[in-house]
Design a protein around this motif. Structure first.
Motif, mmCIF file in Angstrom:
data_model
loop_
_atom_site.group_PDB
_atom_site.id
_atom_site.type_symbol
_atom_site.label_atom_id
_atom_site.label_comp_id
_atom_site.label_asym_id
_atom_site.label_seq_id
_atom_site.Cartn_x
_atom_site.Cartn_y
_atom_site.Cartn_z
ATOM 1 N N LEU A 27 -1.026 -3.651 4.609
ATOM 2 C CA LEU A 27 0.216 -2.880 4.693
ATOM 3 C C LEU A 27 1.284 -3.428 3.759
ATOM 4 O O LEU A 27 2.003 -2.663 3.107
ATOM 5 C CB LEU A 27 0.734 -2.881 6.129
ATOM 6 C CG LEU A 27 -0.045 -2.038 7.133
ATOM 7 C CD1 LEU A 27 0.409 -2.352 8.558
ATOM 8 C CD2 LEU A 27 0.141 -0.550 6.840
ATOM 9 N N VAL A 70 0.590 -2.231 0.242
ATOM 10 C CA VAL A 70 0.972 -0.826 0.038
ATOM 11 C C VAL A 70 2.487 -0.690 -0.080
ATOM 12 O O VAL A 70 3.003 0.004 -0.970
ATOM 13 C CB VAL A 70 0.437 0.044 1.192
ATOM 14 C CG1 VAL A 70 1.004 1.458 1.117
ATOM 15 C CG2 VAL A 70 -1.082 0.080 1.175
ATOM 16 N N SER A 100 5.023 0.455 -3.102
ATOM 17 C CA SER A 100 5.803 1.666 -2.847
ATOM 18 C C SER A 100 7.311 1.452 -2.975
ATOM 19 O O SER A 100 8.077 2.417 -2.874
ATOM 20 C CB SER A 100 5.504 2.192 -1.434
ATOM 21 O OG SER A 100 4.136 2.470 -1.276
#
Length: 480
Positions: free
Chosen positions: A93, A96, A100
């Motif tokens: 996570l 990611v 992002s």
């Protein structure tokens, strides 16, 4: 069995209350200091990221705390699987979210969010290491230890945040405060929890638990989205300053109702799950918890709204926009602990699907409200509409609970309404009695005193049994 469960529940509630009261008092003190040093816009920068951190945290935990608690017997193998799943998930996570960060900054039109978000999201790496230990403490109702850990984490992270704010680090002080808090909490869990993970990675128990936990996971994601939805929308529609004003109001409202919610949450599911095969007894225990919850949440939240001017008094005139927003939010805040109690009832019956779908419908209704009011009336009207919906949704939880357990609406109203009406009457009397006082500090102090004294008198005169039992337990008297 009855007495031991009663004593266990009472002690759990007591230590849960100690944990939440001390945590909230310390949070208030730290919040006052930081609120005077930082602006609404600086708070708004971190507030914009809350929804991403919250949802990622739910994915990392994946509902396994509830799954482990509902198991008849949780083994080392089960806890070890949760530890490694959560750890690996948190690493994925963070990767990611790190990539992002530019997209998030573009959405909010805030370039400074790129480096800031990468630090804020790093707290997920630390949180992933503590999921299994947190589940162990929750299942075994280690509320005393949780209180000590929480106090140490708040104190330590508060010192970090204040020191950095004094050094001129602006919103970075809030980001480092979050990271320090998670780190200290995990160190405390390692100190108190006797269970430790092994290097053998076996994720097969995850598949067995996932049928139940997946629905909790989806519901937790929806709850986190729900809690942070307005900040996310406001970050797009309004300025960082407006987001900061709302974030400040929402923070105080959250501290108010989480004081009760956190106390109930630490015992409700373990206790209700332990007697889920005794339907009549479980219903009696649930109603008693409902009365206890309403007795605390109604005066606490309505009273918090009554003295909302303290924000300006403590933090300064630049936070004036938060006052009315807090008063509106406190109305819904009074019902949040009751919603939590209903949710734990469904989970204890293994009905995580009902919990999930009801939460999904609630969020869909909130989105409809946001769309309907996004182009009219501004921030205040949107928060008011949100509050009306949240209060009304109590009826939906009750309807589903009736279908599950036979819990009758008239019994629920009998349990909640006396405390709600008493709280409204006492806060209204305090407001009228202090309306002509021009000194803010004196007015706030008298409102607190008048409301508390009147409410206690009403409880004693009306003979509220749950109030008497609480007083007797606190003074170690034998209840009848």
């Amino acid at each position: 069995m009855g007495e031991s469960l009663k004593e266990r529940t009472a002690k759990g509630l007591l230590w849960g209350a100690v944990n939440n009261v001390t945590s909230q008092l310390l949070s208030v003190a730290i919040g006052i200091v930081l609120g005077r040093m930082l602006s609404p816009a600086e708070y708004g920068m971190v507030g914009m990221l809350a929804i991403f951190t919250a949802i990622a945290g739910s994915l990392q935990e994946s509902g396994f705390t509830a799954a482990l608690t509902n198991m008849k017997q949780a083994t080392h193998r089960d806890y070890n699987a949760v530890f490694w799943f959560s750890t690996l998930m948190s690493v994925a996570l963070y990767g990611v979210l790190y990539l992002s960060a530019p997209l998030i900054a573009d959405y909010f039109r805030q370039p400074g969010l790129v480096p800031l978000s990468r630090l804020v999201f790093a707290s997920l790496l630390m949180a992933g290491l503590g999921t299994a230990h947190a589940a162990y403490m929750f299942r075994n109702m280690m509320n005393r230890e949780k209180a000590l850990i929480g106090f140490a984490a708040l104190a330590g992270s508060g010192i970090v945040g204040i020191a950095l704010a004094l050094g001129g680090y602006s919103y970075w002080s809030l980001a480092w405060q979050q990271f320090a808090y998670i780190t200290i909490v995990n160190l405390g869990r390692l100190l108190y929890v006797r269970w430790h993970p092994s290097l053998h990675i076996d994720l097969s128990p995850i598949r067995r638990m996932f049928g139940f936990s997946s629905k909790i996971l989806l519901t937790n994601i929806m709850n986190q989205a729900n809690s942070n939805l307005l900040s996310f929308v406001f970050g797009r529609l309004f300025t960082a300053g407006a987001v900061g004003s709302y974030t400040q109001a929402a923070k105080w409202n959250l501290m108010g109702h989480s004081l009760i919610t956190g106390t109930i949450q630490q015992v409700a599911q373990p206790v209700l799950a332990s007697i889920n095969d005794e339907e009549n007894r479980q219903l009696q225990v649930f109603r008693k918890m409902l009365r206890f919850t309403a007795m605390l949440s109604m005066p606490a939240l309505f009273g918090l709204g009554l003295i909302a001017d303290f924000i300006v008094l403590l933090l300064g005139d630049h936070w004036a926009d938060s006052v009315m927003l807090l008063r509106i939010l406190c109305v819904s805040g009074a019902f949040m602990p009751i919603h939590t109690l209903y949710q734990n009832l469904f989970i204890s019956h293994g009905r995580s699907d009902t919990y999930m779908w009801c939460t999904a419908a609630q969020i869909a209704a909130q989105l409809a409200v946001i769309v309907a009011f996004s182009t009219r009336g501004g921030l205040g009207l949107m928060v008011t509409a949100y509050t009306v919906l949240m209060v009304s949704w109590t009826a939906v939880w009750q309807l589903l609970a009736h279908r599950l357990t036979g819990l009758r609406l008239r019994d629920v109203l009998k349990d909640i309404l006396p405390f709600m009406l008493a709280a409204i009457g006492c806060t209204a009397a305090a407001y009228v009695g202090t309306a002509d006082i021009s000194q803010p500090a004196l007015s706030i102090a008298l409102r607190i005193l008048i409301t508390a004294v009147l409410y206690i008198l009403v409880m004693k005169i009306s003979g509220a049994k749950i109030f008497d039992e609480c007083i007797q337990f606190l003074f170690h008297r034998k209840t009848t």
